[in-house]
Design a protein around this motif. Structure first.
Motif, PDB file in Angstrom:
ATOM      1  N   ALA A 369     -26.569 -28.487  71.807  1.00 54.91           N
ATOM      2  CA  ALA A 369     -25.838 -29.711  72.140  1.00 54.91           C
ATOM      3  C   ALA A 369     -26.826 -30.869  72.141  1.00 54.91           C
ATOM      4  CB  ALA A 369     -25.152 -29.592  73.500  1.00 54.91           C
ATOM      5  N   SER A 370     -26.311 -32.057  71.925  1.00 55.69           N
ATOM      6  CA  SER A 370     -27.138 -33.259  71.992  1.00 55.69           C
ATOM      7  C   SER A 370     -27.249 -33.722  73.441  1.00 55.69           C
ATOM      8  CB  SER A 370     -26.528 -34.372  71.144  1.00 55.69           C
ATOM      9  OG  SER A 370     -25.334 -34.854  71.760  1.00 55.69           O
ATOM     10  N   VAL A 371     -28.151 -34.624  73.689  1.00 56.76           N
ATOM     11  CA  VAL A 371     -28.282 -35.172  75.041  1.00 56.76           C
ATOM     12  C   VAL A 371     -27.024 -35.946  75.430  1.00 56.76           C
ATOM     13  CG1 VAL A 371     -30.798 -35.212  75.037  1.00 56.76           C
ATOM     14  CG2 VAL A 371     -29.547 -37.200  74.158  1.00 56.76           C
ATOM     15  N   HIS A 372     -26.352 -36.552  74.460  1.00 55.69           N
ATOM     16  CA  HIS A 372     -25.110 -37.277  74.754  1.00 55.69           C
ATOM     17  C   HIS A 372     -24.011 -36.298  75.173  1.00 55.69           C
ATOM     18  CE1 HIS A 372     -26.817 -40.990  73.198  1.00 55.69           C
ATOM     19  NE2 HIS A 372     -27.256 -40.307  72.159  1.00 55.69           N
ATOM     20  N   ASP A 373     -23.974 -35.117  74.495  1.00 58.40           N
ATOM     21  CA  ASP A 373     -23.017 -34.083  74.903  1.00 58.40           C
ATOM     22  C   ASP A 373     -23.284 -33.658  76.347  1.00 58.40           C
ATOM     23  OD1 ASP A 373     -21.895 -34.030  72.347  1.00 58.40           O
ATOM     24  OD2 ASP A 373     -23.248 -32.438  71.656  1.00 58.40           O
ATOM     25  N   LEU A 374     -24.552 -33.447  76.669  1.00 57.02           N
ATOM     26  CA  LEU A 374     -24.894 -33.015  78.017  1.00 57.02           C
ATOM     27  C   LEU A 374     -24.526 -34.082  79.041  1.00 57.02           C
ATOM     28  CD1 LEU A 374     -26.185 -31.049  80.011  1.00 57.02           C
ATOM     29  CD2 LEU A 374     -28.414 -32.063  79.481  1.00 57.02           C
ATOM     30  N   ALA A 375     -24.822 -35.339  78.734  1.00 58.75           N
ATOM     31  CA  ALA A 375     -24.493 -36.423  79.666  1.00 58.75           C
ATOM     32  C   ALA A 375     -23.000 -36.460  79.937  1.00 58.75           C
ATOM     33  CB  ALA A 375     -24.981 -37.753  79.108  1.00 58.75           C
ATOM     34  N   ALA A 376     -22.192 -36.260  78.899  1.00 56.19           N
ATOM     35  CA  ALA A 376     -20.735 -36.273  79.070  1.00 56.19           C
ATOM     36  C   ALA A 376     -20.279 -35.091  79.919  1.00 56.19           C
ATOM     37  CB  ALA A 376     -20.059 -36.237  77.698  1.00 56.19           C
ATOM     38  N   GLN A 377     -20.886 -33.928  79.696  1.00 48.93           N
ATOM     39  CA  GLN A 377     -20.523 -32.743  80.480  1.00 48.93           C
ATOM     40  C   GLN A 377     -20.880 -32.913  81.956  1.00 48.93           C
ATOM     41  OE1 GLN A 377     -22.564 -29.547  78.505  1.00 48.93           O
ATOM     42  NE2 GLN A 377     -21.431 -29.806  76.592  1.00 48.93           N
ATOM     43  N   LEU A 378     -22.008 -33.590  82.216  1.00 45.89           N
ATOM     44  CA  LEU A 378     -22.436 -33.793  83.599  1.00 45.89           C
ATOM     45  C   LEU A 378     -21.529 -34.762  84.343  1.00 45.89           C
ATOM     46  CD1 LEU A 378     -26.312 -33.944  83.124  1.00 45.89           C
ATOM     47  CD2 LEU A 378     -24.972 -32.077  84.112  1.00 45.89           C
ATOM     48  N   GLU A 379     -20.783 -35.554  83.617  1.00 48.44           N
ATOM     49  CA  GLU A 379     -19.842 -36.471  84.238  1.00 48.44           C
ATOM     50  C   GLU A 379     -18.445 -35.872  84.340  1.00 48.44           C
ATOM     51  OE1 GLU A 379     -19.937 -40.005  81.924  1.00 48.44           O
ATOM     52  OE2 GLU A 379     -21.963 -40.579  82.559  1.00 48.44           O
ATOM     53  N   GLY A 380     -18.320 -34.598  83.874  1.00 46.88           N
ATOM     54  CA  GLY A 380     -16.999 -34.010  83.762  1.00 46.88           C
ATOM     55  C   GLY A 380     -16.464 -33.319  84.992  1.00 46.88           C
ATOM     56  N   GLY A 381     -17.211 -33.330  86.077  1.00 47.29           N
ATOM     57  CA  GLY A 381     -16.681 -32.775  87.332  1.00 47.29           C
ATOM     58  C   GLY A 381     -16.812 -31.276  87.420  1.00 47.29           C
ATOM     59  N   SER A 382     -15.709 -30.561  87.402  1.00 46.47           N
ATOM     60  CA  SER A 382     -15.686 -29.138  87.711  1.00 46.47           C
ATOM     61  C   SER A 382     -16.420 -28.279  86.683  1.00 46.47           C
ATOM     62  CB  SER A 382     -14.232 -28.646  87.831  1.00 46.47           C
ATOM     63  OG  SER A 382     -13.555 -28.857  86.603  1.00 46.47           O
ATOM     64  N   GLU A 383     -16.529 -28.745  85.457  1.00 49.90           N
ATOM     65  CA  GLU A 383     -17.180 -27.963  84.416  1.00 49.90           C
ATOM     66  C   GLU A 383     -18.661 -28.320  84.253  1.00 49.90           C
ATOM     67  OE1 GLU A 383     -15.801 -25.427  82.730  1.00 49.90           O
ATOM     68  OE2 GLU A 383     -14.086 -25.724  84.049  1.00 49.90           O
ATOM     69  N   ARG A 384     -19.231 -28.942  85.257  1.00 52.82           N
ATOM     70  CA  ARG A 384     -20.616 -29.375  85.175  1.00 52.82           C
ATOM     71  C   ARG A 384     -21.533 -28.178  84.928  1.00 52.82           C
ATOM     72  NH1 ARG A 384     -23.874 -33.652  87.307  1.00 52.82           N
ATOM     73  NH2 ARG A 384     -25.981 -32.929  87.837  1.00 52.82           N
ATOM     74  N   PRO A 385     -22.383 -28.244  83.886  1.00 51.27           N
ATOM     75  CA  PRO A 385     -23.280 -27.115  83.605  1.00 51.27           C
ATOM     76  C   PRO A 385     -24.455 -27.072  84.569  1.00 51.27           C
ATOM     77  CG  PRO A 385     -23.674 -28.890  82.050  1.00 51.27           C
ATOM     78  CD  PRO A 385     -22.484 -29.311  82.876  1.00 51.27           C
ATOM     79  N   PHE A 386     -25.092 -25.930  84.621  1.00 49.35           N
ATOM     80  CA  PHE A 386     -26.334 -25.761  85.365  1.00 49.35           C
ATOM     81  C   PHE A 386     -27.464 -26.183  84.433  1.00 49.35           C
ATOM     82  CE2 PHE A 386     -30.033 -23.198  86.570  1.00 49.35           C
ATOM     83  CZ  PHE A 386     -30.067 -23.376  87.954  1.00 49.35           C
ATOM     84  N   VAL A 387     -28.158 -27.263  84.785  1.00 53.04           N
ATOM     85  CA  VAL A 387     -29.237 -27.766  83.933  1.00 53.04           C
ATOM     86  C   VAL A 387     -30.546 -27.107  84.348  1.00 53.04           C
ATOM     87  CG1 VAL A 387     -30.491 -29.787  83.131  1.00 53.04           C
ATOM     88  CG2 VAL A 387     -28.034 -29.958  83.619  1.00 53.04           C
TER      89      VAL A 387
END
Length: 470
Positions: A369-387
């Motif tokens: 994934a790109s850093v932009h994909d990760l940033a969007a996922q981190l703003e997504g609430g319940s589906e936030r990945p473990f970084v």
């Protein structure tokens, strides 16, 4: 005088050849295990290698002294320090020196100077050109005692030894070095990138006067403050350093003129577990590995850092099978592995992964994934990945993604319990190289939802995304 400095990127090793142009006698100082370069240079220049000199028992690579002796025969003397006691005096030495002992090469003299601190037995080698001056050394080979911009670390032999070695290092720095003229050239055992110091400069040499003036490590202070400053921010030492110490103290296996790893394995043979206990090392790019790979393989992309990371993460009790798209890369990979003691390289996958795919065998894949994909996922609430941030401590301290979890990539196998299995794991490093290594280990360990963030923190910062130091 003949002089040659050889540099091995990644491990950042400097080895040297010095010779008398009249007598043609030559010495090699701190050689690596892949000795063909030294032999070819000597042949080309018409030199006879008569001495192999060690500055100390190395921790970060396998010494080439035994290999050179085996290839050249009894005309070569392996010369080591005996000032660390029997434990640190390699039994394969032909001559054991004390402080002040000399080696003559025609009009050249190499004088052993005891400079303990990085190790107990460490010697630096002063070079005199008697045709010019018998009293004043021209240059000094400082091994892992003195680097450009730094000094060697005293903490590789455990906490109790560290206290004694730190004291010895202080005595060497402020007791031995003041006796050298400012114009004395220094030639160290490592350059930038080595883990044998924390702030090693990128230049291959310097002068004593310049280092006195501009190296923080040479600025006088009381011993406790000096030691505290030296050890602050010291990088983690890879566990393979302990193994290298043992190998070099006892004497490594002789390889001979032909490198291992020449056998070709077909995809069918690998699938049928002909190399059943082999660890499959995939040295292709992180992008190629992510697209498709042999399940359970480990990805360390071919490059200058391959030996360092192999030493960090690969087991020494498993034979290795190499996967690459270019068989011409195999000798380079093998040299990298041999330098850090991986002797049992069985061979490589003939036809590369294309042959594996054409047989219809199972493929593993790694999400990216790109850093932009990760940033969007981190703003997504319940589906936030473990970084999972696998960079060094200093990189982490300089700025990270808020909420990320830090585990140095070299220690991941000891800390799997900190990484959840019920969430997507997004792995971040500086550019994606180390993250691919860590991701391949997570996949091998059974983690299913793993993503390598391409471009890593370099891309994250370049995109203007937020970081924190809190």
């Amino acid at each position: 005088m003949f002089f040659h400095q050889r540099f091995v990127p990644g491990l950042a090793i400097y080895s040297y050849m010095v010779g008398d142009e009249k007598t043609k006698q030559c010495a090699v100082i701190d050689p690596t295990r892949d000795v063909d370069d030294f032999l070819e240079i000597a042949k080309r220049e018409g030199l006879r290698i008569t001495h192999v000199l060690e500055t100390h028992v190395h921790a970060d690579f396998v010494s080439g002294s035994v290999e050179l002796k085996a290839r050249l025969g009894d005309e070569v003397q392996v010369v080591v320090s005996g000032m660390g006691g029997a434990e640190w005096t390699p039994p394969y030495a032909d001559r054991v020196v004390s402080d002040g002992d000399e080696i003559a090469l025609g009009s050249l003299r190499l004088k052993a100077v005891h400079t303990p601190g990085h190790t107990y037995e460490h010697v630096s080698w002063m070079l005199f050109d008697d045709a010019r001056s018998r009293e004043v050394p021209w240059l000094i080979f400082t091994g892992d005692f003195l680097f450009v911009g730094d000094v060697g670390r005293p903490d590789l032999l455990g906490e109790e030894a560290r206290k004694q070695l730190a004291h010895q290092l202080y005595e060497s720095v402020f007791g031995v070095l003041p006796g050298l003229d400012d114009f004395t050239e220094i030639f160290p055992g490592h350059g930038a990138g080595s883990l044998c110091g924390k702030a090693i400069g990128s230049r291959g040499s310097s002068s004593m006067g310049y280092e006195r003036r501009f190296s923080d490590a040479l600025q006088p202070s009381d011993e406790p403050a000096w030691v505290a400053s030296l050890l602050k921010g010291m990088p983690i030492a890879p566990p393979y350093f302990r193994r290298m110490k043992k190998v070099n103290a006892e004497g490594p296996k002789v390889l001979g003129p032909e490198l291992p790893g020449r056998r070709r394995f077909t995809a069918k043979e690998v699938h049928e577990r002909i190399c059943e206990h082999c660890l499959v090392l995939d040295v292709r790019t992180k992008e190629a590995f992510a697209a498709a790979h042999i399940p359970g393989s480990v990805n360390i992309p071919l490059g200058r850092n391959l030996p360092t990371w192999a030493g960090w993460v690969l087991p020494y009790d498993r034979p290795i099978l190499i996967v690459t798209d270019d068989p011409g890369e195999v000798p380079e990979v093998v040299k990298h592995l041999l330098r850090v003691g991986f002797d049992d390289v069985q061979g490589y996958l003939e036809g590369g992964l294309a042959d594996w795919e054409s047989h219809g065998f199972e493929l593993g894949r790694l999400a990216t994934a790109s850093v932009h994909d990760l940033a969007a996922q981190l703003e997504g609430g319940s589906e936030r990945p473990f970084v999972l941030d696998v960079r060094t401590d200093s990189e982490w301290d300089a700025g990270r993604i808020e909420g990320a979890h830090h585990i140095h990539g070299g220690t991941l196998e000891e800390r799997y319990a900190e990484v959840p299995r019920d969430r997507r794991v997004a792995v971040v490093c500086g550019t994606g190289y180390r993250a691919s290594i860590a991701s391949s280990f997570l996949k091998r360990e059974g983690y299913e939802d793993v993503t390598n963030i391409l471009g890593g923190m370099s891309a994250w910062k370049a995109a203007g995304l937020p970081t924190t130091k809190a």
